[in-house]
Design an enzyme around this catalytic site. Structure first.
Site, mmCIF file in Angstrom:
data_model
loop_
_atom_site.group_PDB
_atom_site.id
_atom_site.type_symbol
_atom_site.label_atom_id
_atom_site.label_comp_id
_atom_site.label_asym_id
_atom_site.label_seq_id
_atom_site.Cartn_x
_atom_site.Cartn_y
_atom_site.Cartn_z
ATOM 1 C CG ASP A 161 0.801 -4.010 -17.138
ATOM 2 O OD1 ASP A 161 0.066 -3.521 -16.259
ATOM 3 O OD2 ASP A 161 1.617 -4.914 -16.915
ATOM 4 N NE ARG B 134 -5.660 -11.934 -7.126
ATOM 5 C CZ ARG B 134 -4.931 -13.019 -6.875
ATOM 6 N NH1 ARG B 134 -4.542 -13.795 -7.874
ATOM 7 N NH2 ARG B 134 -4.590 -13.328 -5.642
ATOM 8 C CB ILE B 135 -5.533 -9.503 -15.368
ATOM 9 C CG1 ILE B 135 -4.011 -9.680 -15.393
ATOM 10 C CG2 ILE B 135 -6.008 -8.886 -16.680
ATOM 11 C CD1 ILE B 135 -3.537 -10.728 -16.380
ATOM 12 C CG LEU B 136 -9.016 -4.686 -12.945
ATOM 13 C CD1 LEU B 136 -9.010 -3.162 -13.055
ATOM 14 C CD2 LEU B 136 -9.889 -5.141 -11.773
ATOM 15 C CG HIS C 191 3.594 -1.793 -15.313
ATOM 16 N ND1 HIS C 191 3.276 -3.039 -14.828
ATOM 17 C CD2 HIS C 191 4.635 -1.969 -16.160
ATOM 18 C CE1 HIS C 191 4.082 -3.936 -15.380
ATOM 19 N NE2 HIS C 191 4.917 -3.308 -16.181
ATOM 20 N N GLY D 284 0.777 -1.235 0.000
ATOM 21 C CA GLY D 284 0.000 0.000 0.000
ATOM 22 C C GLY D 284 0.807 1.283 0.000
ATOM 23 C CB SER D 285 4.364 2.156 -0.589
ATOM 24 O OG SER D 285 4.620 1.709 -1.896
ATOM 25 C CG ASN D 286 2.542 3.480 -5.759
ATOM 26 O OD1 ASN D 286 3.060 4.578 -5.938
ATOM 27 N ND2 ASN D 286 3.044 2.368 -6.276
#
Length: 204
Positions: free
Chosen positions: A148, A94-96, A112, A15-17
């Site tokens: 991405d 996860r890939i949405l 990313h 959770g740093s971002n």
């Protein structure tokens, strides 16, 4: 300045971002309502950070689902209930799925750790070192279907030092992520991002 923007964050880990973004939003007094942090991981450190900030949390625990389809259906249901203007994926692993992306067209932002379109997917820092590139960095982009993909909003490049390990490169890139993700959120919330085909124009 437009109306107050409603934001949901997605995170799976430390959770740093997320923390950097919330601190920036509050310091700049942006017209933002942070609705919730949603996580797929009940042990994510991001959840404790959200609680510290007084931000509601919701866990949709991926590991408890026998069906990936059911997980993604529930994730969409949970996020839709908040009626967000913007969804920020910061360390969400996860890939949405297409249904999710189509439900929020050009309203999902991801950070990313590479200069996309180079090195998408997992282990981007290792990919960069293995390839021997001299410059790495990070990208904030809108999420389209695929891994991405989607229009690039902001990027920051850094020169790779020859002695750097994967961990050292990752930390150097993370520091830049903490700068450009909050700025991209601000630009969105101030209605300064315009998408033309697959390019993002930043309005003055």
């Amino acid at each position: 300045m437009g109306k107050t923007k409603r934001i949901v964050f997605l995170a799976s880990g430390r959770g740093s971002n997320f923390s950097a973004s919330v601190e920036y939003i509050r310091k700049k007094k942006l017209k933002v309502e942070i609705l919730a942090l949603v996580s797929d991981n009940p042990d994510a450190k991001a959840l404790a950070i959200a609680e510290k900030f007084g931000i509601p949390t919701k866990v949709v625990p991926y590991s408890s689902y026998s069906s990936k389809l059911d997980y993604h259906r529930d994730l969409l249901r949970v996020v839709e209930a908040f009626r967000p203007d913007l969804i920020v994926a910061c360390g969400y692993m996860r890939i949405l799925k297409p249904d999710f992306v189509q439900s929020f067209p050009n309203q999902i932002m991801n950070v990313h750790p590479s200069l996309l379109p180079a090195f998408p997917g997992l282990d981007s820092q290792k990919q960069a070192l293995d390839y021997g590139v001299k410059v790495a960095g990070c990208t904030v982009h809108f999420v389209w279907e695929g891994v991405d993909t989607g229009p690039i909003i902001l990027q920051k490049a850094i020169a790779i030092r020859p002695e750097w390990t994967e961990k050292e490169l990752s930390l150097a890139i993370l520091k830049e992520e903490h700068e450009i993700l909050p700025l991209a959120i601000q630009l969105f919330c101030e209605d300064k991002l315009k998408i033309k085909e697959r390019k993002v124009e930043i309005l003055k």
